[in-house]
Design an enzyme around this catalytic site. Structure first.
Site, short mmCIF file in Angstrom:
data_model
loop_
_atom_site.label_atom_id
_atom_site.label_comp_id
_atom_site.label_asym_id
_atom_site.label_seq_id
_atom_site.Cartn_x
_atom_site.Cartn_y
_atom_site.Cartn_z
N GLU A 1 25.45 38.31 35.04
CA GLU A 1 24.60 38.94 34.03
C GLU A 1 23.51 38.01 33.52
O GLU A 1 22.54 38.45 32.89
CB GLU A 1 25.45 39.43 32.85
N GLU B 1 46.02 31.90 43.43
CA GLU B 1 45.97 31.16 42.17
C GLU B 1 47.00 30.03 42.11
O GLU B 1 46.93 29.17 41.23
CB GLU B 1 46.19 32.10 40.99
#
Length: 295
Positions: free
Chosen positions: A82, A113
């Site tokens: 963004e 992860e």
């Protein structure tokens, strides 16, 4: 270890969640969500330090690197992507890395992860330097991928920040600044995409926005470096010029075109009654700050 994490504990207010009416579920979620901003407010001092790190990185040609797994990784990527349309920043300037690669943004990559070395490899792949700031995000505060990345970043001399939602988090040990937003048990036990995810998004909003303000991407409260990549943003650009220079739509549109769609230059051209070339020169001298260019 999980039983010790507040994000994994059961919420006593929602023990009969499956028996609630739709309205009761929504009311419970809304009530819990209202506690998040208060939890964030307790960490403003550490968030401020993180912003100082990032602003310094930007000023010296460094980058902001978000890094996480699952929901935490996706929130980092979201904030990163963004920034270019909002602040006109180079896509390389703010980056989001997620365990398992970008394919993990839409589909979980199981086990990614749990590997410390993957965090290291991802930072190596973008040629991390000591000018960068790395922000490791993990609601649990114990994700190996993030821990490995923070260890490596610190060894390279980069600034390190951790964001977790549990007090005394493991990842806090490997960061110069540890932001621990304790959001408590989730409405749905262990679903950290809820309050914890909301808290992380609020913190990242603060860090990226305040850092961009710190390098001249904002004038007053206007996003003057917005990129006019579609019709809506072209119109927004014109209206920003209208607001900043207090002129009519027609004058703003005319100057916007003369300024080659550079909103900052258009504002200065009007306020200083100068040419495009002069406006660009003044922006260069003021390092992009409109306020300083007006002095």
């Amino acid at each position: 270890m999980l039983e010790k994490l507040t994000t994994e504990k059961r919420n006593k207010s929602t023990m009969n969640l499956d028996e609630m009416s739709i309205r009761e579920v929504l009311e419970s979620m809304n009530k819990e969500d209202q506690t998040v901003p208060a939890a964030v407010s307790q960490q403003l001092g550490n968030i401020e330090k993180a912003v100082e790190f990032v602003t310094t990185s930007f000023k010296f040609g460094g980058r902001l690197i978000y890094l996480g797994a699952g929901t935490s990784g996706r929130i980092g990527v979201l904030d990163a992507v963004e920034c270019p349309p909002t602040f006109g920043s180079d896509p390389e300037m703010v980056q989001g890395l997620i365990a398992g690669g970008m394919k993990a943004f839409t589909k979980a990559v199981e086990g990614a992860e749990d590997n410390e070395s993957m965090g290291v490899k991802d930072l190596e792949a973008i040629s991390l330097t000591n000018r960068d700031t790395v922000i490791g995000i993990a609601a649990s505060g114990r994700t190996p991928y993030v821990i490995g990345a923070l260890k490596y970043a610190k060894a390279q001399g980069a600034k390190t920040v951790s964001i977790s939602c549990n007090e005394g988090s493991e990842i806090s040990k490997y960061a110069e600044v540890a932001i621990e937003v304790v959001t408590g048990p989730e409405v749905l036990t262990g679903s950290t995409r809820l309050k914890a995810g909301t808290a992380q998004k609020l913190v990242l909003n603060m860090i990226s926005t305040a850092s961009m303000i710190g390098i001249g991407k904002v004038y007053k409260n206007l996003m003057v470096d917005v990129q006019s990549t579609n019709k809506k943003l072209v119109e927004r650009s014109k209206r920003i010029i209208m607001e900043a220079a207090d002129v009519s739509y027609e004058r703003a549109e005319e100057t916007y075109i003369k300024a080659k769609h550079n909103v900052k230059a258009a504002i200065l051209m009007i306020l200083l009654d100068c040419s495009y070339e002069t406006a660009i020169e003044k922006l260069g001298t003021s390092k992009g700050f409109i306020g300083k260019a007006l002095i």
